[in-house]
Design an enzyme around this catalytic site. Structure first.
Site: not given
Ligand code: GRF
Length: 216
Positions: A14, A16, A93, A112, A148, A176
């Protein structure tokens, strides 16, 4: 104006999710995390949510093998319960089905760790190194029913360096990721994103730059 309510789907550590929470708390992102949902009851991401008094909901996928649609309708139910405007997949996932995609059309974003459409799927940092690309990066895109494949919102580029391992490249990319996910969400919150076919049009465009990257 009401704040954009985000539902976050997670499976693991986690980081992000944490970046989104931090950006909200520091006033860089005008939204609120309404709920964090995980297919893994022991995901560290759920603990992160609890620490910030955000509802943390495990929705176990056990027993749903071959019944992915049924599992996804449980997710839709939970997300609706929390009145979510935007769903973000932050290290979730599982491949999601049309049940979820159609419940939130152009309102699901994924992050991604590669420059799509190159290197979709799993273990992509290793694949990028093995392929010998000079650049990799990350992509935030809207989610469609493919893996994706949805319309691209933002990408960030990082160099692949001699001697990189998949871990060192993943760490460079992750930095990033933590920036561009929030940036994409903020653009959505401001109503600036329109999907036209495969393209995402950003109202007002983005700031230009002369700093193009060359490697080596
Ligand atoms: C990130 O690399 C993201 O791009 C991928 O899964 C990873 C999740 O990491 N989809 P975290 O759980 O956000 O730390």
């Amino acid at each position: 104006m009401n704040k954009l309510r985000i539902g976050v789907l997670v499976s693991g550590r986690g980081s992000n999710l944490q970046a989104v929470i931090d950006n909200i708390e520091q006033g860089r992102l005008s939204a609120e995390v309404a709920v964090v949902i995980s297919d893994q009851a022991d995901a560290f991401a759920l603990e992160r949510a609890r620490k910030h008094a955000i509802p943390a909901v495990p929705v176990s996928a056990q027993g749903f093998r071959g019944r992915r649609e049924e599992y996804d309708s449980l997710l839709v139910q939970e997300l609706r319960k929390y009145d979510v405007d935007l769903v973000i997949l932050a290290g979730f996932m599982r491949v999601i089905t049309g049940v979820l995609v159609h419940a939130f059309p152009n309102r699901i974003m994924n992050i991604h760790p590669a420059l799509l459409p190159s290197f979709p799927g799993l273990h992509v940092q290793k694949a990028a190194i093995e392929h010998g690309v000079r650049f990799s990066g990350c992509t935030v895109h809207f989610v469609d029913e493919g893996m994706d494949t949805g319309p691209i919102i933002i990408q960030a580029v990082v160099p692949v360096l001699d001697g990189d391992s998949s871990d060192s490249l993943a760490a460079r990319i992750l930095k990033q990721e933590h920036k561009i996910f929030s940036r994409a969400i903020q653009l959505f919150a401001e109503g600036k994103l329109t999907v036209e076919g495969r393209r995402v049009v950003i109202a007002g465009g983005m700031a230009g730059t002369d700093d193009f990257l060359i490697n080596p």
